[in-house]
Design an enzyme around this catalytic site. Structure first.
Site, PDB file in Angstrom:
ATOM      1  N   VAL A   1      16.950   7.861  -9.990  1.00 60.13           N
ATOM      2  CA  VAL A   1      16.152   8.131 -11.188  1.00 60.13           C
ATOM      3  C   VAL A   1      14.735   8.507 -10.772  1.00 60.13           C
ATOM      4  CG1 VAL A   1      15.236   7.131 -13.327  1.00 60.13           C
ATOM      5  CG2 VAL A   1      17.484   6.429 -12.483  1.00 60.13           C
ATOM      6  N   CYS A   2      14.184   9.543 -11.396  1.00 60.13           N
ATOM      7  CA  CYS A   2      12.774   9.888 -11.218  1.00 60.13           C
ATOM      8  C   CYS A   2      12.171  10.057 -12.612  1.00 60.13           C
ATOM      9  CB  CYS A   2      12.626  11.152 -10.363  1.00 60.13           C
ATOM     10  SG  CYS A   2      13.309  12.641 -11.129  1.00 60.13           S
ATOM     11  N   TYR A   3      11.100  10.816 -12.739  1.00 59.49           N
ATOM     12  CA  TYR A   3      10.459  10.986 -14.045  1.00 59.49           C
ATOM     13  C   TYR A   3      11.279  11.859 -14.994  1.00 59.49           C
ATOM     14  CZ  TYR A   3       6.271   9.076 -11.866  1.00 59.49           C
ATOM     15  OH  TYR A   3       5.392   8.266 -11.210  1.00 59.49           O
TER      16      TYR A   3
END
Length: 113
Positions: A64-66
Site C-alpha cells: 500500500v502507498c498513497y
C-alpha cells in the site's frame, strides 16, 4: 516474477473472511501513524530486510502507498525477492480511506475518524 493489482473491495473481503495475507504500507512514518489499514505494518528501507527474512515467500503480500503508484515498484521488487503472491493496492490508502473509513486505525489507538 511479477505482481498483480488488487482492488480495495477484494482486500476488504480478505480481511472480513480471515484470508491469510500481509499488508505492508510504504508511506512515510508520519502518514502511517496518522492512519493505516488495520493489521498493516510500516515498511521502509530500514525494515524491509527483516520483513524479507521473516516472511515466508508463499505468503500473500499486499503493498500500500498513497495512491497506488509507488506500491507497484515496491511490489515488483518484492516479487524479485522471491515472493510468489504480491499485490499492489489500486488507489492506495487514499482510496481505501475514502471507501472504508471504518477500517482505518491510528498509532495513538484512536479508531475511525
Amino acid at each position: 516474477m511479477s505482481f498483480s493489482h488488487l482492488d480495495h473491495d477484494t482486500l476488504r473481503q480478505w480481511q472480513d473472511s480471515g484470508t491469510a495475507h500481509e499488508v505492508v504500507d510504504i508511506r512515510d512514518p508520519m502518514s502511517f501513524s496518522q492512519g493505516h489499514i488495520p493489521g498493516s505494518s510500516h515498511l521502509d528501507n530500514k525494515s524491509v530486510g527483516d520483513f524479507v527474512e521473516r516472511t515466508p515467500q508463499e505468503r500473500t503480500v499486499v503493498v500500500v502507498c498513497y495512491h497506488g503508484h509507488s506500491s507497484q515498484q515496491a511490489a515488483l521488487w518484492l516479487a524479485g525477492q522471491g515472493f510468489e503472491r504480491v499485490y499492489s493496492l489500486d488507489g492506495g490508502f487514499t482510496h481505501w480511506q475514502h471507501h472504508h473509513p471504518d477500517q482505518v486505525v491510528r498509532d495513538d489507538g484512536a479508531g475511525p475518524r
